[in-house]
Scaffold this motif. Structure first.
Motif, PDB file in Angstrom:
ATOM      1  N   ILE A  88       0.779  -1.210   0.006  1.00 13.69           N
ATOM      2  CA  ILE A  88       0.037  -0.190   0.115  1.00 13.69           C
ATOM      3  C   ILE A  88       1.032   1.119  -0.106  1.00 13.69           C
ATOM      4  CG2 ILE A  88      -1.617   1.386   1.367  1.00 13.69           C
ATOM      5  CD1 ILE A  88      -3.056  -1.285   2.427  1.00 13.69           C
ATOM      6  N   PHE A  89       1.946   1.209   0.702  1.00 15.44           N
ATOM      7  CA  PHE A  89       2.682   2.401   0.768  1.00 15.44           C
ATOM      8  C   PHE A  89       3.703   2.693  -0.692  1.00 15.44           C
ATOM      9  CE2 PHE A  89       6.758   4.497   1.708  1.00 15.44           C
ATOM     10  CZ  PHE A  89       6.446   5.558   2.515  1.00 15.44           C
ATOM     11  N   ILE A  90       3.916   1.761  -1.249  1.00 15.89           N
ATOM     12  CA  ILE A  90       4.524   1.809  -2.443  1.00 15.89           C
ATOM     13  C   ILE A  90       3.742   2.028  -3.532  1.00 15.89           C
ATOM     14  CG2 ILE A  90       5.585   0.385  -4.308  1.00 15.89           C
ATOM     15  CD1 ILE A  90       6.635  -1.706  -2.160  1.00 15.89           C
ATOM     16  N   ASP A  91       2.451   1.763  -3.483  1.00 16.07           N
ATOM     17  CA  ASP A  91       1.223   2.204  -4.313  1.00 16.07           C
ATOM     18  C   ASP A  91       1.108   4.046  -4.171  1.00 16.07           C
ATOM     19  OD1 ASP A  91       1.105  -0.110  -5.503  1.00 16.07           O
ATOM     20  OD2 ASP A  91      -0.491  -0.935  -4.324  1.00 16.07           O
ATOM     21  N   ASN A  92       1.237   4.184  -2.992  1.00 18.61           N
ATOM     22  CA  ASN A  92       0.878   5.749  -2.603  1.00 18.61           C
ATOM     23  C   ASN A  92       2.119   6.603  -2.660  1.00 18.61           C
ATOM     24  OD1 ASN A  92      -1.703   4.834  -2.362  1.00 18.61           O
ATOM     25  ND2 ASN A  92      -1.606   4.606  -0.071  1.00 18.61           N
ATOM     26  N   ASN A  93       3.069   6.097  -2.943  1.00 16.46           N
ATOM     27  CA  ASN A  93       4.481   7.029  -2.847  1.00 16.46           C
ATOM     28  C   ASN A  93       5.148   6.794  -4.169  1.00 16.46           C
ATOM     29  OD1 ASN A  93       4.813   8.210   0.001  1.00 16.46           O
ATOM     30  ND2 ASN A  93       4.007   6.028   0.203  1.00 16.46           N
ATOM     31  N   ALA A  94       5.127   7.998  -4.953  1.00 17.42           N
ATOM     32  CA  ALA A  94       5.881   7.981  -6.328  1.00 17.42           C
ATOM     33  C   ALA A  94       7.374   8.514  -6.303  1.00 17.42           C
ATOM     34  CB  ALA A  94       5.096   8.496  -7.442  1.00 17.42           C
ATOM     35  N   ASP A  95       7.531   9.209  -4.901  1.00 18.96           N
ATOM     36  CA  ASP A  95       8.742   9.801  -4.724  1.00 18.96           C
ATOM     37  C   ASP A  95       9.976   8.898  -4.581  1.00 18.96           C
ATOM     38  OD1 ASP A  95       7.578  12.337  -4.858  1.00 18.96           O
ATOM     39  OD2 ASP A  95       7.251  12.430  -2.714  1.00 18.96           O
TER      40      ASP A  95
END
Length: 220
Positions: free
Chosen positions: A157-164
């Protein structure tokens, strides 16, 4: 010897939970000391007067809502006692937050619904075999696998929500609860962290190593 002390201020709530889960705590009276009704009242008075000795117990379990207002001092006494004597402390409440720590002593927070579940039976059965693992209360017999699966979901979920590419490690750790996998005696990728920043590519490598551990545990 009683190995676990359970402090509960709401006997009706306990009765309802136990009936719903089809659990008979009397069956485990050889390892569990269930302080309810007058036993609860008398025990709380002893703690307030510093007239208590918990050395016969390995684990102390308490309903966290007991410790409000003036009774917060009692929680402090229990925490200090557990820290000094290396006792495990379990606090359950009406919330749904689960956390586990071994920083000063073993401490588990979980919901009342999770506590009064079939996991409680698994935990007490293990106690009879001289095995004490409070994480079973929250994650069941397959506690390692369940913890890691929960972490894997959080990381995805964290990876999906963070593009930085650059990510604050504290933010990552807080949102994924990644510290829960520490001490599981499993090999996970060790991310390179610089000045509390971590690259997304490092998180992806950690995620892949978690997937590999899940496969290993599933095959055991």
């Amino acid at each position: 010897m009683k190995k676990v002390l359970l402090i509960e201020d709401r006997p009706k709530r306990q009765k309802d939970f136990l009936e719903s889960a089809n659990i008979d705590l009397e069956t485990y009276s050889d390892v569990l000391d269930n302080k309810i009704d007058s036993d609860f009242t008398n025990f709380m008075l002893k703690i307030k007067k510093d007239d208590f000795d918990l050395n016969i117990y390995e684990v102390v379990i308490a309903h966290q809502s007991i410790f409000i207002n003036e009774d917060r001092v009692i929680l402090g006494k229990l925490q200090s006692y557990c820290k000094k004597n290396k006792k495990s402390l379990v606090l359950f409440s009406g919330g749904n937050e689960t956390s586990y720590s071994r920083e000063d002593y073993e401490l588990l927070h979980l919901s009342s619904e999770d506590f009064y579940s079939k996991n409680l039976i698994l935990f007490l059965e293990d106690l009879r075999q001289d095995s004490i693992n409070i994480r079973i209360l929250s994650f069941g017999k397959q506690w390692k696998l369940n913890i890691i699966l929960n972490i894997l979901e959080n990381v995805n979920i964290f990876i999906d929500n963070n593009a930085d590419e650059d990510i604050d490690y504290d933010d990552f750790a807080n949102k994924t609860k990644i510290n829960l996998i520490l001490g599981l005696d499993k090999k996970f990728y060790e991310m390179k962290i610089e000045n509390n920043w971590v690259y997304l590519t490092e998180i992806l490598k950690l995620r892949d190593s978690i997937i590999n551990v899940v496969k290993e545990l599933a095959d055991e």
